[in-house]
Design an enzyme around this catalytic site. Structure first.
Site, PDB file in Angstrom:
ATOM      1  N   LYS A  38      33.656  25.904  61.104  1.00 32.40           N
ATOM      2  CA  LYS A  38      34.544  24.729  60.985  1.00 32.40           C
ATOM      3  C   LYS A  38      35.551  24.957  59.852  1.00 32.40           C
ATOM      4  CE  LYS A  38      31.176  22.370  58.004  1.00 32.40           C
ATOM      5  NZ  LYS A  38      29.976  21.517  58.017  1.00 32.40           N
ATOM      6  N   ARG A 136      24.586   9.937  57.302  1.00 32.50           N
ATOM      7  CA  ARG A 136      25.981  10.262  57.591  1.00 32.50           C
ATOM      8  C   ARG A 136      26.217   9.927  59.067  1.00 32.50           C
ATOM      9  NH1 ARG A 136      28.497  16.157  56.170  1.00 32.50           N
ATOM     10  NH2 ARG A 136      27.087  16.839  57.819  1.00 32.50           N
ATOM     11  N   HIS A 165      20.313  17.162  59.763  1.00 32.86           N
ATOM     12  CA  HIS A 165      21.028  17.852  58.688  1.00 32.86           C
ATOM     13  C   HIS A 165      20.451  17.395  57.346  1.00 32.86           C
ATOM     14  CE1 HIS A 165      24.352  20.164  57.101  1.00 32.86           C
ATOM     15  NE2 HIS A 165      24.851  19.142  56.452  1.00 32.86           N
ATOM     16  N   ARG A 221      21.822  27.035  61.227  1.00 33.34           N
ATOM     17  CA  ARG A 221      23.286  26.875  61.267  1.00 33.34           C
ATOM     18  C   ARG A 221      23.845  27.236  59.893  1.00 33.34           C
ATOM     19  NH1 ARG A 221      21.260  21.644  62.548  1.00 33.34           N
ATOM     20  NH2 ARG A 221      22.164  20.923  60.596  1.00 33.34           N
ATOM     21  N   TYR A 265      54.245  23.529  32.464  1.00 33.56           N
ATOM     22  CA  TYR A 265      54.440  22.085  32.313  1.00 33.56           C
ATOM     23  C   TYR A 265      53.579  21.534  31.181  1.00 33.56           C
ATOM     24  CZ  TYR A 265      56.686  22.059  36.911  1.00 33.56           C
ATOM     25  OH  TYR A 265      57.526  22.274  37.965  1.00 33.56           O
ATOM     26  N   CYS A 312      50.872  25.698  38.276  1.00 30.97           N
ATOM     27  CA  CYS A 312      51.960  24.977  38.952  1.00 30.97           C
ATOM     28  C   CYS A 312      51.699  24.981  40.463  1.00 30.97           C
ATOM     29  CB  CYS A 312      53.295  25.649  38.671  1.00 30.97           C
ATOM     30  SG  CYS A 312      53.647  25.888  36.921  1.00 30.97           S
ATOM     31  N   MET A 313      52.565  24.349  41.228  1.00 37.85           N
ATOM     32  CA  MET A 313      52.354  24.268  42.674  1.00 37.85           C
ATOM     33  C   MET A 313      52.361  25.664  43.314  1.00 37.85           C
ATOM     34  SD  MET A 313      54.444  22.145  45.597  1.00 37.85           S
ATOM     35  CE  MET A 313      54.132  20.532  44.901  1.00 37.85           C
ATOM     36  N   ASP A 314      53.289  26.524  42.887  1.00 40.06           N
ATOM     37  CA  ASP A 314      53.481  27.815  43.550  1.00 40.06           C
ATOM     38  C   ASP A 314      53.359  29.010  42.616  1.00 40.06           C
ATOM     39  OD1 ASP A 314      54.495  26.273  45.889  1.00 40.06           O
ATOM     40  OD2 ASP A 314      56.097  25.848  44.467  1.00 40.06           O
TER      41      ASP A 314
HETATM   42  C1  PLP Z   1      28.848  22.239  57.708  1.00 35.60           C
HETATM   43  C2  PLP Z   1      27.553  22.108  58.404  1.00 35.60           C
HETATM   44  C3  PLP Z   1      26.621  23.158  58.368  1.00 35.60           C
HETATM   45  C4  PLP Z   1      26.790  24.397  57.507  1.00 35.60           C
HETATM   46  O1  PLP Z   1      26.463  24.085  56.167  1.00 35.60           O
HETATM   47  P1  PLP Z   1      26.431  25.238  55.055  1.00 35.60           P
HETATM   48  O2  PLP Z   1      25.670  24.636  53.931  1.00 35.60           O
HETATM   49  O3  PLP Z   1      27.815  25.565  54.715  1.00 35.60           O
HETATM   50  O4  PLP Z   1      25.692  26.381  55.665  1.00 35.60           O
HETATM   51  C5  PLP Z   1      25.482  23.035  59.155  1.00 35.60           C
HETATM   52  N1  PLP Z   1      25.276  21.935  59.914  1.00 35.60           N
HETATM   53  C6  PLP Z   1      26.141  20.902  59.952  1.00 35.60           C
HETATM   54  C7  PLP Z   1      25.837  19.726  60.802  1.00 35.60           C
HETATM   55  C8  PLP Z   1      27.301  20.945  59.190  1.00 35.60           C
HETATM   56  O5  PLP Z   1      28.150  19.915  59.219  1.00 35.60           O
END
Ligand code: PLP
Length: 393
Positions: A38, A136, A165, A221, A265, A312-314
């Site tokens: 992601k 969540r 999760h 995951r 700055y 700075c920004m850039d």
């Molecule tokens: C982002 C996410 C992960 C991965 O988490 P990490 O700690 O970066 O490995 C796994 N499962 C879900 C549902 C997530 O949103």
């Protein structure tokens, strides 16, 4: 492409493959590995990272949004993809057509998914999310078996998995994580006693994969660890991960300053003595955190030099030893040079944030140069960047 700019990230795809193998080495045979890509693979580039992870044995991909999933399919990736939450109903048709699995946790969402599947004359794959304590997204352990029993009557749906999760898996031995695991496995048991086939059951993110082997279940995951970033201090001695992203730039301008001269700055930094300042062409719009101003270093000629004044920004400035650095010399802000190294954790700590956020920010504007240290080839000719000689304009 980097001819356009003297600041870039280097993404080491051999390190991605190494990390997948190292993490899979923690799993019992038969446990699947989902690569979480992601947010453009946490800023590393979703398509090349996904391809490298699949090559090293990832059997599924995880993303946050419909567009992230569709981007992978458009690149020709056929590996199973799961979106981690309920997307808007208006995109379900496209996801069904592209064979992308969604997450579900509400009965009215499942009814809409079923309707869309029927309309497309197809089967819609989904994973069911149980909220075991993070609060969540997900169905409560009390509601989950009931929702799935009702969904079993809806046409066109295929329950492929059930997951949860963790909120605190990065704290070794944490009781809340243990309580979440117990609540989740009890919920899965209740589903099964109601005659539901839960499919692939999964719970672990990176910290849980490394620190909670009892939670591996059918699949893990991993996001952060895939990128060679450690989710906890305790994980460093448990698995050997290789950092995937390096951040590099060349000095765009070098000039002397006199004692008392201010830099950047607000002139929050002033020279204590006559010295030299090198300006690098990247800044907070590239993900170099402004909040870490004056608290970072870079490597040039294998030596650490301090970043001075506000980012700075850039652009951002470094104090360099007089006479040693000229325009075009390569600086490493994150990564290795001459046997020295700066980890992304150092920059994140200076900014009082986590490496997940630092990586995402660094991926946004900087050009990625994909390198493959196994194959010893680079996707663009960057041999000049390796030498001590400054590059030419
Ligand atoms: C982002 C996410 C992960 C991965 O988490 P990490 O700690 O970066 O490995 C796994 N499962 C879900 C549902 C997530 O949103």
């Amino acid at each position: 492409m980097t001819d356009h700019r003297w600041a870039w990230t280097e993404i080491d795809l051999a390190a991605v493959r190494h990390n997948v193998r190292a993490l899979r080495g923690l799993l019992a045979p038969g446990v699947e590995f989902m690569a979480v890509v992601k947010a453009d693979a946490y800023g590393h580039g979703a398509v090349p990272v996904a391809e490298a992870a699949i090559e090293a044995g990832a059997s599924a991909l995880g993303v946050a949004t419909a567009d992230e999933a569709l981007e992978l399919r458009e690149a020709g990736i056929v590996t199973p993809i799961l979106i981690f939450s309920q997307p808007p109903l208006t995109v379900l048709g496209e996801l069904i057509d592209a064979d992308i699995a969604v997450t579900a946790y509400e009965l009215d969402f499942l009814a809409a998914l079923s309707g869309e599947a029927t309309l497309h004359n197809a089967t819609a794959a989904y994973h069911f999310k149980v909220d075991s304590g993070m609060h969540r997204v997900g169905a409560t352990p009390a509601d989950a078996p009931y929702i799935l029993q009702e969904a079993a009557h809806l046409p066109g749906l295929a329950l492929e998995g059930v997951f949860t999760h963790f909120a605190t898996a990065d704290i070794p031995g944490d009781w809340d994580a243990a309580a979440q695991l117990a609540a989740f496995t009890d919920t899965v048991a209740a589903m099964r006693s109601n005659g539901i086939n839960a499919g692939v059951v999964h719970a672990c993110n990176s910290p849980a994969t490394i620190l909670m082997p009892e939670a591996h279940l059918d699949m893990v995951r991993c996001g952060l660890a895939l990128y060679g970033l450690h989710p906890a201090e305790a994980s460093r001695k448990l698995v050997d991960l290789h950092p995937v992203m390096a951040v590099k730039a060349r000095a765009g301008f070098v000039k002397p300053v006199s004692i008392g001269d201010g830099v950047s700055y607000g002139m929050t930094w002033r020279a204590f003595q006559s010295t030299e300042i090198a300006t690098l062409p990247l800044g907070y719009a590239d993900g170099i955190p402004r909040s870490a101003s004056g608290k970072m270093s870079a490597l040039v000629h294998g030596q650490r030099v301090p970043q001075v004044g506000r980012v700075c920004m850039d652009q951002c400035m470094f104090e360099v030893p007089a006479g040693e650095v000229t325009r075009g010399h390569e600086f490493v802000l994150i990564g290795e040079q001459g046997g020295e190294r700066i980890l992304m954790d150092e920059v994140s700590d200076a900014a009082q944030t986590i490496t997940h956020e630092t990586a995402c920010a660094l991926g946004r504007r900087l050009e990625h140069v994909f390198v493959d240290h196994d194959a010893d080839n680079m996707s663009s000719d960057f041999s000049g960047a390796q030498s001590a000689e400054p590059a030419r304009w």
